[in-house]
Design an enzyme around this catalytic site. Structure first.
Site, PDB file in Angstrom:
ATOM      1  CG  HIS A  40       0.680   4.495   2.079  1.00 29.64           C
ATOM      2  ND1 HIS A  40      -0.402   3.662   1.904  1.00 29.64           N
ATOM      3  CD2 HIS A  40       1.160   4.238   3.311  1.00 29.64           C
ATOM      4  CE1 HIS A  40      -0.579   2.943   3.001  1.00 29.64           C
ATOM      5  NE2 HIS A  40       0.361   3.266   3.865  1.00 29.64           N
ATOM      6  CD  GLU A  67       4.578   3.923   4.739  1.00 36.17           C
ATOM      7  OE1 GLU A  67       4.286   3.390   5.834  1.00 36.17           O
ATOM      8  OE2 GLU A  67       4.242   3.421   3.634  1.00 36.17           O
ATOM      9  CG  ASP A  69       4.654  -0.883   5.630  1.00 41.61           C
ATOM     10  OD1 ASP A  69       4.234  -0.225   6.599  1.00 41.61           O
ATOM     11  OD2 ASP A  69       4.178  -0.779   4.475  1.00 41.61           O
ATOM     12  CG  HIS A  82       1.116  -3.216   5.002  1.00 41.35           C
ATOM     13  ND1 HIS A  82      -0.011  -3.939   5.342  1.00 41.35           N
ATOM     14  CD2 HIS A  82       1.019  -2.034   5.664  1.00 41.35           C
ATOM     15  CE1 HIS A  82      -0.753  -3.228   6.166  1.00 41.35           C
ATOM     16  NE2 HIS A  82      -0.162  -2.071   6.382  1.00 41.35           N
ATOM     17  CD  GLU A 150       3.987   1.406   9.680  1.00 41.83           C
ATOM     18  OE1 GLU A 150       3.268   0.707  10.422  1.00 41.83           O
ATOM     19  OE2 GLU A 150       3.555   1.989   8.662  1.00 41.83           O
TER      20      GLU A 150
END
Length: 291
Positions: A40, A67, A69, A82, A150
């Site tokens: 993450h 992962e 952002d 993020h 994301e």
């Protein structure tokens, strides 16, 4: 065995849709033997989140999936961060004291490139930068890792989906190999994921959330994965997700977030989830009996 058609009427967001449901036995037969472990924001318990150092740390730990952002600067550069502001994970307040609340969209790429995105985490990471999406995907590729990307706050950045698809294409991430096994694009916004699917149908997409079981066939028109918080997941819900076929004709998958302890990781694996998103990929991997 045969497939049956389910028709579901949803609200204005999703509209009417129909999709094929799989028999439960077939869905279980197709189930993965173990969930993917996803770092993450990189290995963010051990290095500053969403930095190249966090990607490197995940690679050092031999974690296949990372992962991140993605948001957009004032002058249109895609960057990996993020929060919608720079305050928590950079020294923007020190470098630009008069520009509170330091929103990402109010700063140029050159200004953000000046910021220290590592010292907040620890002195050993002083000088780490907020990477551009291009820099990030190239580092992931360098380590032969896979990317769960994301789209963050897409409502703030009209057209960001087109830009992301363009960068991924330019950097070689839209060939058959990447599309089949190395790339998933996700968002909390159904509209954003629907847009990605319409722009590049071959891209696997994930919806972040826990839609009602009755609504799953509608999401399956444009999403290959349903990715809920682990706190909202039950064994029955995972089974219900797996019964539905997605836009590429395969059963929907589910990646849960954010799991950082062994007990929860084992419970999620017992439910049959396809992936576990974690700040501590070593803890999750070691907790799984097949890890």
């Amino acid at each position: 065995m045969h497939a049956r058609v389910a028709a579901v009427t949803t609200g204005a967001l999703l509209g009417a849709a129909a999709t094929f449901l799989m028999p439960v036995s077939e869905a279980r037969a197709e189930a993965r033997p173990s969930p993917a472990v996803v770092a993450h924001r990189g290995a963010s318990a051990y290095a500053p989140e969403n930095t190249l150092a966090a990607v490197d740390k995940a690679a050092e730990m031999e974690v296949a999936w990372v992962e991140n952002d993605v948001q957009r600067t004032k002058d249109g550069e895609l960057v990996v961060i993020h929060d919608s502001t720079l305050a928590r994970t950079t020294n923007a307040a020190e470098i630009f004291p008069g520009r509170s609340p330091w929103k990402v969209q109010d700063f140029t790429a050159a200004e953000i490139a000046r910021l220290d995105a590592g010292s907040w985490f620890g002195p050993g990471y002083a000088g780490a930068r907020v990477p551009t999406l291009k820099q990030f995907v190239n580092r992931v590729e360098h380590h032969r890792q896979k990317l769960l990307l994301e789209i963050k706050n897409p409502q703030l950045y009209p057209g960001i989906e087109q830009q992301i698809v363009k960068v991924l294409g330019n950097e070689g991430w839209l060939d058959a190999h990447h599309l089949t096994s190395k790339l998933i694009v996700q968002s909390f916004s159904a509209d954003s994921i629907r847009t990605v699917h319409s722009l590049k149908p071959a891209v696997r997409t994930g919806f972040l959330g826990t839609p009602a079981v009755a609504d799953l066939p509608s999401y399956a028109r444009f999403a290959d994965l349903i990715n809920p918080s682990h706190t909202t997941v039950t064994d029955a819900y995972v089974s219900a997700v797996h019964e539905v076929r997605g836009p590429h004709g395969r059963r929907l998958q589910t990646y849960v977030w954010t799991v950082d302890d062994a007990v929860t990781a084992r419970r999620m694996a017992g439910y049959g989830v396809d992936g576990i998103i974690t700040n501590k990929p070593d803890v999750v991997r070691d907790a799984l009996p097949w890890g």
